[in-house]
Design a protein around this motif. Sequence first.
Motif, PDB file in Angstrom:
ATOM      1  N   THR A 149       0.830  -1.200   0.000  1.00 31.03           N
ATOM      2  CA  THR A 149       0.000   0.000   0.000  1.00 31.03           C
ATOM      3  C   THR A 149       0.865   1.251   0.000  1.00 31.03           C
ATOM      4  N   ARG A 150       1.908   1.261   0.841  1.00 26.73           N
ATOM      5  CA  ARG A 150       2.814   2.408   0.888  1.00 26.73           C
ATOM      6  C   ARG A 150       3.505   2.615  -0.458  1.00 26.73           C
ATOM      7  N   PHE A 151       3.897   1.512  -1.103  1.00 27.87           N
ATOM      8  CA  PHE A 151       4.595   1.655  -2.381  1.00 27.87           C
ATOM      9  C   PHE A 151       3.645   2.159  -3.464  1.00 27.87           C
ATOM     10  N   PHE A 152       2.413   1.682  -3.464  1.00 32.67           N
ATOM     11  CA  PHE A 152       1.448   2.185  -4.445  1.00 32.67           C
ATOM     12  C   PHE A 152       1.203   3.676  -4.252  1.00 32.67           C
ATOM     13  N   ALA A 153       1.194   4.140  -2.995  1.00 28.83           N
ATOM     14  CA  ALA A 153       1.039   5.569  -2.732  1.00 28.83           C
ATOM     15  C   ALA A 153       2.233   6.342  -3.283  1.00 28.83           C
ATOM     16  N   LEU A 154       3.442   5.798  -3.113  1.00 31.80           N
ATOM     17  CA  LEU A 154       4.642   6.427  -3.672  1.00 31.80           C
ATOM     18  C   LEU A 154       4.587   6.424  -5.193  1.00 31.80           C
ATOM     19  N   LEU A 155       4.107   5.331  -5.750  1.00 37.35           N
ATOM     20  CA  LEU A 155       3.981   5.211  -7.203  1.00 37.35           C
ATOM     21  C   LEU A 155       3.026   6.267  -7.760  1.00 37.35           C
ATOM     22  N   MET A 156       1.983   6.580  -6.993  1.00 39.69           N
ATOM     23  CA  MET A 156       0.981   7.532  -7.462  1.00 39.69           C
ATOM     24  C   MET A 156       1.525   8.950  -7.546  1.00 39.69           C
ATOM     25  N   ILE A 157       2.535   9.270  -6.737  1.00 39.26           N
ATOM     26  CA  ILE A 157       3.139  10.597  -6.838  1.00 39.26           C
ATOM     27  C   ILE A 157       3.711  10.816  -8.236  1.00 39.26           C
ATOM     28  N   ILE A 158       4.308   9.764  -8.781  1.00 46.49           N
ATOM     29  CA  ILE A 158       4.948   9.869 -10.092  1.00 46.49           C
ATOM     30  C   ILE A 158       3.940   9.666 -11.218  1.00 46.49           C
ATOM     31  N   SER A 159       3.206   8.541 -11.160  1.00 50.42           N
ATOM     32  CA  SER A 159       2.254   8.251 -12.234  1.00 50.42           C
ATOM     33  C   SER A 159       1.087   9.238 -12.239  1.00 50.42           C
ATOM     34  N   GLY A 160       0.714   9.754 -11.066  1.00 53.60           N
ATOM     35  CA  GLY A 160      -0.402  10.700 -11.002  1.00 53.60           C
ATOM     36  C   GLY A 160      -0.085  12.039 -11.642  1.00 53.60           C
ATOM     37  N   ALA A 161       1.202  12.342 -11.786  1.00 52.09           N
ATOM     38  CA  ALA A 161       1.584  13.600 -12.426  1.00 52.09           C
ATOM     39  C   ALA A 161       1.419  13.543 -13.942  1.00 52.09           C
ATOM     40  N   ALA A 162       1.368  12.338 -14.506  1.00 51.34           N
ATOM     41  CA  ALA A 162       1.306  12.196 -15.966  1.00 51.34           C
ATOM     42  C   ALA A 162       0.069  12.860 -16.574  1.00 51.34           C
ATOM     43  N   PRO A 163      -1.160  12.620 -16.052  1.00 47.80           N
ATOM     44  CA  PRO A 163      -2.318  13.270 -16.664  1.00 47.80           C
ATOM     45  C   PRO A 163      -2.291  14.789 -16.557  1.00 47.80           C
ATOM     46  N   ALA A 338      -7.169   7.729  -3.195  1.00 47.79           N
ATOM     47  CA  ALA A 338      -7.230   6.862  -2.015  1.00 47.79           C
ATOM     48  C   ALA A 338      -7.855   5.517  -2.348  1.00 47.79           C
ATOM     49  N   ILE A 339      -8.920   5.530  -3.146  1.00 41.28           N
ATOM     50  CA  ILE A 339      -9.575   4.286  -3.534  1.00 41.28           C
ATOM     51  C   ILE A 339      -8.645   3.436  -4.391  1.00 41.28           C
ATOM     52  N   GLY A 340      -7.958   4.058  -5.337  1.00 46.50           N
ATOM     53  CA  GLY A 340      -7.047   3.317  -6.200  1.00 46.50           C
ATOM     54  C   GLY A 340      -5.889   2.699  -5.442  1.00 46.50           C
ATOM     55  N   THR A 341      -5.317   3.453  -4.502  1.00 47.99           N
ATOM     56  CA  THR A 341      -4.188   2.944  -3.725  1.00 47.99           C
ATOM     57  C   THR A 341      -4.581   1.733  -2.888  1.00 47.99           C
ATOM     58  N   THR A 342      -5.681   1.844  -2.156  1.00 43.41           N
ATOM     59  CA  THR A 342      -6.084   0.752  -1.259  1.00 43.41           C
ATOM     60  C   THR A 342      -6.632  -0.448  -2.024  1.00 43.41           C
ATOM     61  N   CYS A 343      -7.442  -0.214  -3.043  1.00 39.61           N
ATOM     62  CA  CYS A 343      -8.006  -1.330  -3.810  1.00 39.61           C
ATOM     63  C   CYS A 343      -6.908  -2.103  -4.546  1.00 39.61           C
ATOM     64  N   SER A 344      -5.956  -1.388  -5.134  1.00 40.58           N
ATOM     65  CA  SER A 344      -4.870  -2.070  -5.844  1.00 40.58           C
ATOM     66  C   SER A 344      -4.088  -2.955  -4.896  1.00 40.58           C
ATOM     67  N   SER A 345      -3.771  -2.428  -3.716  1.00 43.58           N
ATOM     68  CA  SER A 345      -3.014  -3.207  -2.743  1.00 43.58           C
ATOM     69  C   SER A 345      -3.802  -4.421  -2.257  1.00 43.58           C
ATOM     70  N   LEU A 346      -5.052  -4.209  -1.859  1.00 46.72           N
ATOM     71  CA  LEU A 346      -5.867  -5.301  -1.326  1.00 46.72           C
ATOM     72  C   LEU A 346      -6.129  -6.379  -2.380  1.00 46.72           C
ATOM     73  N   ALA A 347      -6.344  -5.949  -3.629  1.00 41.17           N
ATOM     74  CA  ALA A 347      -6.641  -6.913  -4.690  1.00 41.17           C
ATOM     75  C   ALA A 347      -5.432  -7.778  -5.029  1.00 41.17           C
ATOM     76  N   LEU A 348      -4.225  -7.219  -4.932  1.00 48.65           N
ATOM     77  CA  LEU A 348      -3.029  -7.948  -5.347  1.00 48.65           C
ATOM     78  C   LEU A 348      -2.365  -8.731  -4.228  1.00 48.65           C
ATOM     79  N   GLN A 349      -2.680  -8.413  -2.968  1.00 46.58           N
ATOM     80  CA  GLN A 349      -1.960  -9.026  -1.859  1.00 46.58           C
ATOM     81  C   GLN A 349      -2.082 -10.543  -1.828  1.00 46.58           C
ATOM     82  N   LYS A 350      -3.225 -11.079  -2.225  1.00 45.63           N
ATOM     83  CA  LYS A 350      -3.424 -12.527  -2.185  1.00 45.63           C
ATOM     84  C   LYS A 350      -3.238 -13.191  -3.549  1.00 45.63           C
TER      85      LYS A 350
END
Length: 430
Positions: A149-163, A338-350
């Motif tokens: 989850t923390r890494f996805f949040a870090l990833l969003m700083i970079i990828s979120g700037a693209a749009p 927030a929804i994207g960060t948490t859902c991505s993490s929860l969906a991929l963890q298992k």
Amino acid sequence: MSAFESTTVLQETSGRQGARQPHRLFLALILGCLTGLGPFSIDMYLPSLPSLANSFHVNASLAQLSLTSCLFGLAVGQLIAGPISDALGRRRPLLLGLFVYAAAAAMCAKTTSIGLFIAFRFLQGLAGSAGLVIARAIARDYFGGKELTRFFALLMIISGAAPVLAPVTGGQILRFTSWHGVFVVLTLLGIALWLVVLLALPESLPLQRRVQGGLWETVGALGSLITNPEFMGYVLAQGFASAAMFGYIAGSSFVLQEEYKVSPQLFSLIFATNGIGLILAGQAAARVSLRWDEQRALAVALAVAAGGSLALLAAILGRMGLAMVLVSLFVVVAITGAIGTTCSSLALQKQGRVAGSASAWLGVAGMLIGALVSPLVGLGGGRIAVSMAIVILLCHYTGIFSYWLLSRRIRRSKYPVRLSPWPHTKSGDQ
């Protein structure tokens, strides 16, 4: 911990130890750029659409078809690249995708036929989707639980700037060259990312953690994920939140500039501010997850989305003025992070052994639902603001209902862990 869980953890731990992990910030930079390749491919040439139509001597709708073909390629390609990366590893499909992406972008810059241009745009989206889907899978290869989850949040700083940066970059390129220059830049971007992946990104999926059994088994992993209610609850929650974003993108320029008489410059500032809010909300979700857990962070995010979309509709119907509309829009756009960060993490963890396939469904759901609901924004006939607000509200509430119905009602301790009904697939590393 059960024997099965102990074996699974041991497999994942040994797999991660076997792969040389790049530095966390460097990894986030690479994966963020790969994830942002899709938005750049779509948004960077938006300012050049009118000149592109004039260059090909076609109407605006035919020029816009090139945008649709790229979106369709991005959606279809994720369903191909994700499962393949589960079977062959991450690097080979990613390198092939980036090579074809750069070649397709170069052909877009050279072609003189609108038909070929649309075809190359589809190929560009198809190949560029490898960056989107495999980047999320690589993150899952290296991280799990709250760290993911923390890494996805870090990833969003970079990828979120693209749009935010893509349309501005495209507009600046047009000051010095024609629309052809936009695709020359995209070609160079594809080549640069190919070189970075080749030289600096190691394979993250060891042989012992790959899906065995050939193409049929790989396709079976995709199908088996659809039968997992918990996983699909997260996918649909994120998918409908992304679709709400598509509704915002499709209608906001008309709503703010035509109905509320906002200047193009102020609209660009509002759009950028909402994009920054999306990044900040992703960071906030990661912090909440560390203090509580991802489930509670997601529940809070969905509640905020429900309240924000309701406030937006009330502000527009009640004619409460531009300020209230802007505040509500900021909330409904930002909370997507927030929804994207948490859902991505929860969906991929298992889904460790099928992270590529799982990542594919996460990416495709938002694009397909968004493609279906975006045209509805313009069908209201009267005020586009009202139809846009209704679309956003319906998407958020449908996503909340999907999450509650499929994910929250599952007794996870009793849910049978099963990767695939095909016999060659091992059930470990769920």
